[in-house]
Scaffold this motif. Sequence first.
Motif, PDB file in Angstrom:
ATOM      1  N   GLN A 281      -1.057   7.381   0.773  1.00  0.00           N
ATOM      2  CA  GLN A 281      -2.248   8.026   0.257  1.00  0.00           C
ATOM      3  C   GLN A 281      -3.399   7.220   0.536  1.00  0.00           C
ATOM      4  O   GLN A 281      -4.370   7.513   1.129  1.00  0.00           O
ATOM      5  N   GLU A 282      -3.201   5.978   0.304  1.00  0.00           N
ATOM      6  CA  GLU A 282      -4.201   4.860   0.545  1.00  0.00           C
ATOM      7  C   GLU A 282      -4.433   4.523   2.236  1.00  0.00           C
ATOM      8  O   GLU A 282      -5.676   4.365   2.770  1.00  0.00           O
TER       9      GLU A 282
ATOM     10  N   ASN B  90      -5.156   1.669   7.273  1.00  0.00           N
ATOM     11  CA  ASN B  90      -6.331   2.632   7.155  1.00  0.00           C
ATOM     12  C   ASN B  90      -7.013   2.305   8.652  1.00  0.00           C
ATOM     13  O   ASN B  90      -7.188   1.008   9.010  1.00  0.00           O
TER      14      ASN B  90
ATOM     15  N   LYS C  49      -3.317  -3.264   2.390  1.00  0.00           N
ATOM     16  CA  LYS C  49      -3.489  -3.615   0.958  1.00  0.00           C
ATOM     17  C   LYS C  49      -3.828  -5.006   0.843  1.00  0.00           C
ATOM     18  O   LYS C  49      -4.240  -5.766   0.119  1.00  0.00           O
TER      19      LYS C  49
ATOM     20  N   GLY D  20       0.881  -1.154   0.071  1.00  0.00           N
ATOM     21  CA  GLY D  20       0.025  -0.219  -0.197  1.00  0.00           C
ATOM     22  C   GLY D  20       0.801   1.286   0.015  1.00  0.00           C
ATOM     23  O   GLY D  20       2.033   1.171   0.205  1.00  0.00           O
TER      24      GLY D  20
END
Length: 339
Positions: free
Chosen positions: A203-204, A335, A260, A200
């Motif tokens: 930004q994600e 995240n 991810k 990943g």
Amino acid sequence: NYKDPLKPELDEIAREINGKDLTTGKQMTSFANLKDDGTTTTGDWIYTGSYLDSGNLMKRRGGIQDPKTNDPTGMGFYPNWSWSWPLNRRVMYNRASADLDGKPWDPARPGITWDGSKWVGDVPDYPLTMNPHDPNAWLPFIMNGEGVGRLFSNGMVDGPFPEHYEPVESPVANPLHPNNSASPVAFLYDKAAGRPNRFGTPQEFPYIATSYRLTEHEHYVTQHVPHLVQLQPKPFVEIPYELASEKGIKSGDHVRVSSKRGKVEVLALVTKRLGPMTVAGQKVYQIGIPIHWGYIGLSAESDPSHGRYWLANALTPFVGDANARTPEFKAFLVNLEKM
């Protein structure tokens, strides 16, 4: 021969771990005397010699109450304070503390010394009577094939000298060489298996995650131990107070942590133990993820989802270090969402 086989005492276990010569019934005095013919026992070779027929050497307490008597070398060895593995040796590889003639490099702080017939001082990590002047004597650095010290390793894929690299997933570039931020020779498991790498970007996935253990559990095995499950029954993640405030998350809320590669859906524990960090001029948050839960165990069996999204390693990257391929599970990007 436990007094109570259902509740053996620690002293009894220590005696058993030391090992015994089954032909004589005596306690083993050194791992060097262990045999592979079934006539000797030990629970762990490094502890052989810790519990002799004379008693438990780990109970000795000859310490700083009388330094002159208990630390004759002045080196802080205190050989009669408890016991140090292996063989009560206080400094590993101590042959390197003396020169080729067996004289200490620092006479005021000797590790071991050749007295003409044997090595004295600390318990030598070297044959006791091996004469250093013998042409066939081992060289001092006994764990190196060439027997001498090294300024750098000649067998490391990423050698010869240590270098700092960022994890493959990092919120910042390597300040030392941003064009080669992560190790160029890290082992990438997906790539090795012919699959696309799954990494990943900040930004994600803007937050750093790290995995770790809790006092109450041992990996996943203790998910079958009722008393320990009662102490830590449900999976959770630790979230910095400031980040939780930004996202409106309170302790006990259900949250989703995703990478991810996968996700976990667990409870939130808001804490001030994990504060924000300033890295390369930007604020960075870290999320802590205990590893102990998954789809088996008492907690999973009692949950309607059977722990479907409890497995911490659903998040971790498929990266190994260049030499031992130790997984890079302690630093990766995720995240965070309130469910």
